[in-house]
Design a protein around this motif. Sequence first.
Motif, short mmCIF file in Angstrom:
data_model
loop_
_atom_site.label_atom_id
_atom_site.label_comp_id
_atom_site.label_asym_id
_atom_site.label_seq_id
_atom_site.Cartn_x
_atom_site.Cartn_y
_atom_site.Cartn_z
N ASN A 4 4.46 5.57 -0.62
CA ASN A 4 5.80 5.96 -0.16
C ASN A 4 6.03 7.46 -0.30
O ASN A 4 6.56 8.12 0.60
CB ASN A 4 6.87 5.20 -0.95
N LEU A 34 3.90 9.40 2.33
CA LEU A 34 4.43 9.31 3.69
C LEU A 34 5.70 10.13 3.85
O LEU A 34 5.92 10.76 4.90
CB LEU A 34 4.68 7.85 4.06
N GLU A 59 5.75 13.11 6.56
CA GLU A 59 6.64 13.06 7.71
C GLU A 59 7.68 14.18 7.68
O GLU A 59 8.09 14.67 8.73
CB GLU A 59 7.32 11.69 7.77
N LEU A 65 -2.98 9.01 6.87
CA LEU A 65 -1.66 8.74 7.45
C LEU A 65 -1.56 7.34 8.04
O LEU A 65 -0.66 6.55 7.69
CB LEU A 65 -1.35 9.81 8.50
N LEU A 66 -2.45 6.99 8.95
CA LEU A 66 -2.37 5.68 9.61
C LEU A 66 -2.60 4.53 8.64
O LEU A 66 -1.81 3.57 8.61
CB LEU A 66 -3.36 5.62 10.77
N ALA A 126 -2.02 4.42 5.50
CA ALA A 126 -0.86 4.33 4.61
C ALA A 126 0.29 3.60 5.29
O ALA A 126 0.96 2.76 4.67
CB ALA A 126 -0.43 5.73 4.18
N ARG A 127 0.54 3.92 6.54
CA ARG A 127 1.60 3.23 7.27
C ARG A 127 1.29 1.74 7.42
O ARG A 127 2.18 0.89 7.30
CB ARG A 127 1.79 3.88 8.64
N GLU A 128 0.01 1.42 7.68
CA GLU A 128 -0.38 0.01 7.83
C GLU A 128 -0.21 -0.75 6.51
O GLU A 128 0.20 -1.92 6.51
CB GLU A 128 -1.83 -0.07 8.31
N LEU A 161 2.01 -0.09 4.14
CA LEU A 161 3.44 -0.33 3.94
C LEU A 161 3.95 -1.41 4.88
O LEU A 161 4.77 -2.26 4.50
CB LEU A 161 4.24 0.96 4.14
N ASP A 162 3.47 -1.39 6.13
CA ASP A 162 3.89 -2.43 7.07
C ASP A 162 3.45 -3.81 6.59
O ASP A 162 4.20 -4.78 6.70
CB ASP A 162 3.29 -2.15 8.47
N ARG A 194 5.74 -4.92 3.83
CA ARG A 194 7.05 -5.37 4.35
C ARG A 194 6.92 -6.75 5.00
O ARG A 194 7.78 -7.61 4.82
CB ARG A 194 7.59 -4.35 5.35
#
Length: 298
Positions: A7, A10, A14, A65-66, A68-70, A72-73, A76
Amino acid sequence: MEIHQINAFLAVAEELHFGRAAQRLRIAQPPLSRTIRQFEKQLGSPLFDRSTRTVRLTAAGEALLLPAREILDACRMAEIAVSAAGQGTTGRVRLGFAGTSSHLLVGRWAKLVRKTNPGIEFVLDSSAFANEALLMLLDRRLDIGMVRWTVPPLGITSRLIAEENFLVAMSKDHPLASRESVRLIELESENWVTLPAEPGSILRESLLTASKNAGFLARIVQTAPDSMSLIALVSAEIGCSLTISSVAQSIVNPDVVFVPVMDPPPPLQLRIAWRDGDDRPALLEVLKLSEQALPSLA
């Protein structure tokens, strides 16, 4: 690698500004900076190039980056799935029905389930006829059946959604094809095509009973596994077929006409059926939606 580190990474990646990232995370800037430094040390590579005026991602930061987003997704989605499961919005529900005659109704129902509860996997089996659907319900291979039963069996709860009238399917070149209605006795000399002689074959049983009541015994010359195949036999002028209104609504064949019967058997009742006491949330949600898509017959 911990979620709070991802978190933090990111937010900085961003915003490209530690102050704004700290505000976004609702923490002070020094703890955020410490988290990023610890994260970089743990990974063995700097994630940001820092100067007094700018913050930029390094090659390692760009690479992270990618993923890390995956991550977190995925976290969730896991939280949503656990929460939704208890509310009946995820799960697997299996529906059995008799193909052609019910597919329009099933399509309406499945569309509503998909629209309102995409987490529910609504599995459709279009080869489940009345007796087969009963057995599959009782041994838990199905959760719901869309069936035509004269009397619902013990251990099964059902809801009436339609009554279907009888029609005779005949070739468009048949001498009676232009009639608004026909009496069965007028078809005494005809050949008939119907479903196989299996337990619970209501259409076949209805033809034999209705023809007997009309004063003759229907001469069955060929059988077919489903209504679509029956109509193909009718179009080939193999014989007439006693069918129901939902089949006439579902199948378009320019070589076949459907003529109402003046002295028909009682309408067939179409029901949604499920096991008594089955209270799984996903099943209850799908059944609730069925009341909206396919209201009970008054």
